[in-house]
Design a protein around this motif. Structure first.
Motif, PDB file in Angstrom:
ATOM      1  N   ASP A 104       4.545  14.659  -0.997  1.00 48.62           N
ATOM      2  CA  ASP A 104       4.376  15.087  -2.673  1.00 48.62           C
ATOM      3  C   ASP A 104       5.249  14.979  -3.593  1.00 48.62           C
ATOM      4  N   ASN A 105       6.624  14.911  -3.150  1.00 49.70           N
ATOM      5  CA  ASN A 105       7.984  14.894  -3.909  1.00 49.70           C
ATOM      6  C   ASN A 105       8.006  13.084  -4.395  1.00 49.70           C
ATOM      7  N   GLY A 106       7.205  12.112  -3.424  1.00 51.50           N
ATOM      8  CA  GLY A 106       7.510  10.795  -3.679  1.00 51.50           C
ATOM      9  C   GLY A 106       8.455  10.372  -2.768  1.00 51.50           C
ATOM     10  N   THR A 107       9.083  11.006  -1.665  1.00 43.11           N
ATOM     11  CA  THR A 107       9.848  10.841  -0.764  1.00 43.11           C
ATOM     12  C   THR A 107       9.407  10.133   0.460  1.00 43.11           C
ATOM     13  N   VAL A 112       0.819  -1.192  -0.248  1.00 42.40           N
ATOM     14  CA  VAL A 112       0.143  -0.159  -0.102  1.00 42.40           C
ATOM     15  C   VAL A 112       0.968   1.136  -0.121  1.00 42.40           C
ATOM     16  N   LEU A 113       0.806   2.131  -0.882  1.00 44.85           N
ATOM     17  CA  LEU A 113       1.402   3.290  -1.236  1.00 44.85           C
ATOM     18  C   LEU A 113       0.514   4.456  -0.987  1.00 44.85           C
ATOM     19  N   VAL A 114       0.759   5.235   0.168  1.00 44.95           N
ATOM     20  CA  VAL A 114      -0.049   6.143   0.487  1.00 44.95           C
ATOM     21  C   VAL A 114       0.537   7.596   0.112  1.00 44.95           C
ATOM     22  N   GLU A 115       0.097   8.334  -0.783  1.00 42.02           N
ATOM     23  CA  GLU A 115       0.496   9.730  -1.288  1.00 42.02           C
ATOM     24  C   GLU A 115      -0.424  10.701  -0.795  1.00 42.02           C
ATOM     25  N   GLY A 116       0.198  12.027  -0.646  1.00 40.34           N
ATOM     26  CA  GLY A 116      -0.645  13.322  -0.279  1.00 40.34           C
ATOM     27  C   GLY A 116      -0.258  13.570   1.046  1.00 40.34           C
TER      28      GLY A 116
END
Length: 97
Positions: free
Chosen positions: A66-69, A14-18
């Motif tokens: 937000d930068n994917g870090t 599970v990848l959680v962005e934002g």
């Protein structure tokens, strides 16, 4: 959010962005989200408490900004319901008769 089943269907990725870790409040919200996702994954997982088999899957949850870090995550630790040891209980009862 991006959800994927890993190789050989042994992991739930599970990848959680934002979310953000910019302030203590942001990080608290992110950790709350990770705990909630971990609980949801635990509810879908099946664990043989007597050790006769592996869990259905290994949850891997990663929060990125937000930068994917990546800045927070949880791997494999879930609390949830277990499959009852019906067979083990029956064997134990038979031994005591």
């Amino acid at each position: 959010m991006n959800i994927d089943v890993g190789p050989a269907e042994e992991t739930l990725d599970v990848l959680v962005e934002g979310l953000s870790a910019n302030t203590e409040s942001d990080l608290d919200e992110a950790m709350t989200a990770l705990r909630a996702l971990s609980e949801l994954a635990a509810g879908a997982n099946v664990v043989e408490i007597d050790g006769t088999g592996p869990p259905l899957f290994l949850p891997r949850i990663l929060a990125v900004d937000d930068n994917g870090t990546p800045f927070a995550g949880a791997v494999g630790v879930s609390i949830g319901r277990i499959r009852p040891m019906v067979g083990a209980r029956r064997r134990a009862r038979r031994r005591h008769r």
